[in-house]
Design a protein around this motif. Structure first.
Motif, PDB file in Angstrom:
ATOM      1  N   LEU A   1       0.826  -1.203   0.000  1.00 15.91           N
ATOM      2  CA  LEU A   1       0.000   0.000   0.000  1.00 15.91           C
ATOM      3  C   LEU A   1       0.864   1.259   0.000  1.00 15.91           C
ATOM      4  O   LEU A   1       0.526   2.263  -0.650  1.00 15.91           O
ATOM      5  CB  LEU A   1      -0.936   0.004   1.205  1.00 15.91           C
ATOM      6  CG  LEU A   1      -2.121  -0.969   1.159  1.00 15.91           C
ATOM      7  CD1 LEU A   1      -2.919  -0.905   2.452  1.00 15.91           C
ATOM      8  CD2 LEU A   1      -3.031  -0.664  -0.028  1.00 15.91           C
ATOM      9  N   GLN A   2       1.965   1.213   0.712  1.00 16.25           N
ATOM     10  CA  GLN A   2       2.861   2.372   0.720  1.00 16.25           C
ATOM     11  C   GLN A   2       3.425   2.641  -0.672  1.00 16.25           C
ATOM     12  O   GLN A   2       3.514   3.799  -1.105  1.00 16.25           O
ATOM     13  CB  GLN A   2       3.990   2.142   1.718  1.00 16.25           C
ATOM     14  CG  GLN A   2       3.541   2.114   3.178  1.00 16.25           C
ATOM     15  CD  GLN A   2       4.703   1.964   4.134  1.00 16.25           C
ATOM     16  OE1 GLN A   2       5.676   2.717   4.068  1.00 16.25           O
ATOM     17  NE2 GLN A   2       4.628   0.994   5.026  1.00 16.25           N
ATOM     18  N   ARG A   3       3.791   1.581  -1.369  1.00 15.55           N
ATOM     19  CA  ARG A   3       4.330   1.769  -2.728  1.00 15.55           C
ATOM     20  C   ARG A   3       3.255   2.304  -3.673  1.00 15.55           C
ATOM     21  O   ARG A   3       3.531   3.170  -4.519  1.00 15.55           O
ATOM     22  CB  ARG A   3       4.904   0.447  -3.251  1.00 15.55           C
ATOM     23  CG  ARG A   3       6.219   0.052  -2.607  1.00 15.55           C
ATOM     24  CD  ARG A   3       6.877  -1.104  -3.346  1.00 15.55           C
ATOM     25  NE  ARG A   3       6.105  -2.336  -3.243  1.00 15.55           N
ATOM     26  CZ  ARG A   3       6.302  -3.256  -2.297  1.00 15.55           C
ATOM     27  NH1 ARG A   3       7.243  -3.073  -1.369  1.00 15.55           N
ATOM     28  NH2 ARG A   3       5.580  -4.365  -2.274  1.00 15.55           N
ATOM     29  N   LEU A   4       2.039   1.793  -3.545  1.00 17.43           N
ATOM     30  CA  LEU A   4       0.960   2.287  -4.399  1.00 17.43           C
ATOM     31  C   LEU A   4       0.703   3.769  -4.144  1.00 17.43           C
ATOM     32  O   LEU A   4       0.543   4.554  -5.086  1.00 17.43           O
ATOM     33  CB  LEU A   4      -0.310   1.472  -4.155  1.00 17.43           C
ATOM     34  CG  LEU A   4      -0.316   0.039  -4.702  1.00 17.43           C
ATOM     35  CD1 LEU A   4      -1.514  -0.733  -4.163  1.00 17.43           C
ATOM     36  CD2 LEU A   4      -0.343   0.047  -6.229  1.00 17.43           C
ATOM     37  N   ARG A   5       0.671   4.141  -2.892  1.00 15.50           N
ATOM     38  CA  ARG A   5       0.455   5.550  -2.555  1.00 15.50           C
ATOM     39  C   ARG A   5       1.575   6.421  -3.093  1.00 15.50           C
ATOM     40  O   ARG A   5       1.327   7.519  -3.605  1.00 15.50           O
ATOM     41  CB  ARG A   5       0.356   5.724  -1.039  1.00 15.50           C
ATOM     42  CG  ARG A   5      -0.955   5.224  -0.430  1.00 15.50           C
ATOM     43  CD  ARG A   5      -1.109   5.731   0.995  1.00 15.50           C
ATOM     44  NE  ARG A   5      -1.124   7.183   1.016  1.00 15.50           N
ATOM     45  CZ  ARG A   5      -0.607   7.929   1.982  1.00 15.50           C
ATOM     46  NH1 ARG A   5       0.016   7.355   3.012  1.00 15.50           N
ATOM     47  NH2 ARG A   5      -0.689   9.237   1.938  1.00 15.50           N
ATOM     48  N   ALA A   6       2.811   5.936  -2.999  1.00 12.58           N
ATOM     49  CA  ALA A   6       3.954   6.709  -3.489  1.00 12.58           C
ATOM     50  C   ALA A   6       3.863   6.932  -4.995  1.00 12.58           C
ATOM     51  O   ALA A   6       4.373   7.947  -5.506  1.00 12.58           O
ATOM     52  CB  ALA A   6       5.252   5.996  -3.135  1.00 12.58           C
ATOM     53  N   ARG A   7       3.206   6.013  -5.699  1.00 17.21           N
ATOM     54  CA  ARG A   7       3.020   6.146  -7.148  1.00 17.21           C
ATOM     55  C   ARG A   7       1.829   7.032  -7.498  1.00 17.21           C
ATOM     56  O   ARG A   7       1.532   7.251  -8.671  1.00 17.21           O
ATOM     57  CB  ARG A   7       2.810   4.767  -7.773  1.00 17.21           C
ATOM     58  CG  ARG A   7       4.099   3.975  -7.960  1.00 17.21           C
ATOM     59  CD  ARG A   7       3.818   2.526  -8.308  1.00 17.21           C
ATOM     60  NE  ARG A   7       2.633   2.324  -9.146  1.00 17.21           N
ATOM     61  CZ  ARG A   7       2.064   1.140  -9.326  1.00 17.21           C
ATOM     62  NH1 ARG A   7       2.556   0.069  -8.695  1.00 17.21           N
ATOM     63  NH2 ARG A   7       1.021   1.007 -10.112  1.00 17.21           N
ATOM     64  N   GLY A   8       1.117   7.501  -6.496  1.00 17.76           N
ATOM     65  CA  GLY A   8      -0.041   8.344  -6.753  1.00 17.76           C
ATOM     66  C   GLY A   8      -1.342   7.591  -6.908  1.00 17.76           C
ATOM     67  O   GLY A   8      -2.347   8.162  -7.348  1.00 17.76           O
ATOM     68  N   VAL A   9      -1.351   6.299  -6.544  1.00 22.05           N
ATOM     69  CA  VAL A   9      -2.576   5.501  -6.618  1.00 22.05           C
ATOM     70  C   VAL A   9      -3.433   5.791  -5.379  1.00 22.05           C
ATOM     71  O   VAL A   9      -2.970   5.661  -4.252  1.00 22.05           O
ATOM     72  CB  VAL A   9      -2.258   3.993  -6.697  1.00 22.05           C
ATOM     73  CG1 VAL A   9      -3.532   3.169  -6.664  1.00 22.05           C
ATOM     74  CG2 VAL A   9      -1.459   3.688  -7.949  1.00 22.05           C
ATOM     75  N   THR A  10      -4.665   6.194  -5.595  1.00 23.05           N
ATOM     76  CA  THR A  10      -5.582   6.493  -4.493  1.00 23.05           C
ATOM     77  C   THR A  10      -5.978   5.207  -3.773  1.00 23.05           C
ATOM     78  O   THR A  10      -6.237   4.182  -4.404  1.00 23.05           O
ATOM     79  CB  THR A  10      -6.845   7.192  -5.021  1.00 23.05           C
ATOM     80  OG1 THR A  10      -6.471   8.439  -5.619  1.00 23.05           O
ATOM     81  CG2 THR A  10      -7.838   7.459  -3.908  1.00 23.05           C
ATOM     82  N   VAL A  11      -6.016   5.264  -2.435  1.00 29.40           N
ATOM     83  CA  VAL A  11      -6.441   4.123  -1.622  1.00 29.40           C
ATOM     84  C   VAL A  11      -7.660   4.545  -0.807  1.00 29.40           C
ATOM     85  O   VAL A  11      -7.613   5.542  -0.072  1.00 29.40           O
ATOM     86  CB  VAL A  11      -5.322   3.644  -0.684  1.00 29.40           C
ATOM     87  CG1 VAL A  11      -5.793   2.419   0.109  1.00 29.40           C
ATOM     88  CG2 VAL A  11      -4.061   3.315  -1.463  1.00 29.40           C
ATOM     89  N   VAL A  12      -8.743   3.800  -0.928  1.00 31.01           N
ATOM     90  CA  VAL A  12      -9.984   4.108  -0.216  1.00 31.01           C
ATOM     91  C   VAL A  12     -10.247   3.010   0.821  1.00 31.01           C
ATOM     92  O   VAL A  12     -10.299   1.831   0.469  1.00 31.01           O
ATOM     93  CB  VAL A  12     -11.175   4.187  -1.190  1.00 31.01           C
ATOM     94  CG1 VAL A  12     -12.491   4.347  -0.426  1.00 31.01           C
ATOM     95  CG2 VAL A  12     -10.984   5.341  -2.161  1.00 31.01           C
ATOM     96  N   PRO A  13     -10.407   3.361   2.110  1.00 33.10           N
ATOM     97  CA  PRO A  13     -10.761   2.353   3.118  1.00 33.10           C
ATOM     98  C   PRO A  13     -12.249   2.021   3.062  1.00 33.10           C
ATOM     99  O   PRO A  13     -13.103   2.908   3.003  1.00 33.10           O
ATOM    100  CB  PRO A  13     -10.392   3.029   4.443  1.00 33.10           C
ATOM    101  CG  PRO A  13     -10.437   4.494   4.165  1.00 33.10           C
ATOM    102  CD  PRO A  13     -10.144   4.684   2.711  1.00 33.10           C
ATOM    103  N   HIS A  14     -12.545   0.733   3.065  1.00 27.01           N
ATOM    104  CA  HIS A  14     -13.919   0.226   2.908  1.00 27.01           C
ATOM    105  C   HIS A  14     -14.280  -0.547   4.172  1.00 27.01           C
ATOM    106  O   HIS A  14     -13.774  -1.647   4.405  1.00 27.01           O
ATOM    107  CB  HIS A  14     -13.969  -0.671   1.672  1.00 27.01           C
ATOM    108  CG  HIS A  14     -15.332  -1.173   1.319  1.00 27.01           C
ATOM    109  ND1 HIS A  14     -16.420  -0.341   1.144  1.00 27.01           N
ATOM    110  CD2 HIS A  14     -15.787  -2.431   1.076  1.00 27.01           C
ATOM    111  CE1 HIS A  14     -17.481  -1.064   0.812  1.00 27.01           C
ATOM    112  NE2 HIS A  14     -17.126  -2.340   0.769  1.00 27.01           N
ATOM    113  N   GLY A  15     -15.145   0.014   5.013  1.00 28.29           N
ATOM    114  CA  GLY A  15     -15.487  -0.615   6.275  1.00 28.29           C
ATOM    115  C   GLY A  15     -16.566  -1.674   6.138  1.00 28.29           C
ATOM    116  O   GLY A  15     -17.420  -1.594   5.253  1.00 28.29           O
TER     117      GLY A  15
END
Length: 435
Positions: free
Chosen positions: A43-57
């Motif tokens: 997830l850290q690498r994806l975020r560093a690439r500018g990929v949005t991460v959405v938490p889904h509860g």
């Protein structure tokens, strides 16, 4: 509204494949599986690439009779901050019932259960969503769920219910087209009618997933390929509005990356087909009827609490089926809940099926029939093991000794010491006790 693009549900089992997939604009991660202080390297690498991460509860239970738990809301807010997310999502569902409102034990479903489409349920849900919105640092979107069962005496269609919910709260909607298909098969509901009644401008993004049909019942498994009818509903939706984001969900039975990429291509194609139809003016959005909000939800909460507790107790504790429900369909749902419990406990406590072998699943299903889940799955695993040990359901032998050791290691308030001297003393004590 932010444009998300095409995404996929991030799961640890396919994390490496997701990172390598072309054309992934964003991912969604199950909130309860994210540790804010120890984000996975993927997830850290994806975020560093500018990929949005959405938490889904999945555990807030906004459709339940109780007000949202402050601790769960704080956890969801913390994950949104840790991931730098533009929004968070949850479900229009209840996941527990009982407790103080009904003066009965709290029961956990371990599953997303449908909210009755009634004025009482809508009033309670609207207030719960406002509470959640006030506690969260980013906008909230809520998802329509799939269901095997229908509530008697419903007063609105799904589209009308969602329209009023969005109108009264300003909440965004996460529309799962696979769930619309599930409800079409299981409850005879028309997906096109539901889409026509939705407030399309409130849609935050769209879920797409697979399932399977057995004996006339559609199971929303998230473990099978996306079928054509689900893609057709996606095309219908895209003919009405350009969805800000579309995401492929897969939770189990993960195929090779090429197959997932093929499903993503099919999703893009379905959206493009809908855009062509929209350009041709093939669809017209409808509107739902509005109702005035109730000034107080206290009485509605009480009535909803009693109804949801009666239903959940019938599903997980074997109490009589409430009047108006389909007994056969409730039986299917009850067996599905017990099976899911067995599967999830096997994942969170993999030692149990290893110790018990082929007897694990039948033993757990027998246990589940008379022992509702009152805590999380880890607590459930401990309670199951304790039940086998204390009630004499497991004969003396290697399996019983291993299970007892496993239970003792995990049931205390603190982990048992692993220092060699302590372990030797513990082993010596066991030998003496057996003499």
């Amino acid at each position: 509204m932010e444009r998300l693009g095409t995404g996929i549900g991030w799961r640890p089992e396919i994390a490496d494949a997701v990172e390598r997939m072309p054309g992934i604009d964003w991912v969604e991660a199950v909130s309860e599986n994210v540790c804010p202080g120890h984000l996975s390297e993927s997830l850290q690498r994806l975020r560093a690439r500018g990929v949005t991460v959405v938490p889904h509860g999945v555990s807030l239970g906004l459709g339940g009779a109780d007000r949202p738990d402050a601790g769960r809301l704080a956890a969801l807010a913390e994950r949104a901050g840790a991931l730098g997310s533009p929004l968070v999502t949850e479900h229009i569902a209840f996941v527990r019932a009982g407790g103080p409102l009904t003066a009965s034990p709290l029961l956990e479903a371990g599953h997303l259960l449908p909210v009755p489409r009634t004025r009482d349920a809508l009033d309670v849900l609207c207030e719960n969503i406002r509470i959640a919105q006030d506690a969260l640092p980013v906008p909230l979107a809520v998802e329509n769920i799939a269901a095997l069962i229908s509530w008697p005496g419903e007063e609105m269609t799904e589209g009308q219910f969602l329209y009023e919910l969005a109108d009264r709260t300003g909440v965004r909607l996460l529309i799962d087209v696979a769930n619309l298909h599930t409800n079409h098969v299981n409850r005879g509901e028309d997906p096109a009618k539901a889409l026509a009644e939705l407030p399309l401008e409130a849609i935050a993004y769209v879920h797409v997933a697979g399932g399977f049909e057995r004996d006339g019942v559609w199971h929303d498994s998230h473990a099978h390929p996306v079928p054509r009818p689900v893609l057709d509903i996606l095309t219908d939706l895209a003919s009405r509005i350009s969805p800000p984001g579309v995401l492929l969900e897969r939770d189990e039975n993960f195929p090779e990356p090429a197959e997932l990429e093929g499903e993503l291509t099919a999703i893009r194609t379905a959206v493009e087909k809908g855009q062509v139809l929209r350009a041709q003016g093939a669809a017209v959005a409808g509107t739902g009827a509005l109702a005035a909000p109730s000034p107080s939800t206290d009485a509605a909460r009480q009535r909803l609490a009693l109804a949801q507790t009666a239903l959940l107790s019938a599903l997980v504790a074997g109490t009589p089926v409430p009047e108006g429900f389909d007994r056969v369909r409730l039986g299917v749902q009850a067996r599905a809940l017990a099976g899911k419990r067995a599967d999830v406990v096997a994942k969170v406590a993999p030692e149990l099926p290893e110790i018990l072998g082929g007897t694990y699943r039948p033993a757990f299903l027998t246990y589940a029939h008379g022992h509702p889940m009152t805590g999380g799955y880890r607590r459930d695993a401990l309670d199951f093991a304790g039940h086998l040990l204390l009630d004499g359901h497991l004969e003396e032998g290697q399996a019983r000794r291993e299970l007892r050791e496993w239970w003792l290691e995990r049931s205390g308030s603190v982990p048992r010491s692993r220092r060699p001297a302590v372990r030797v003393a513990r082993a010596a004590r066991r030998v003496l006790l057996h003499r």
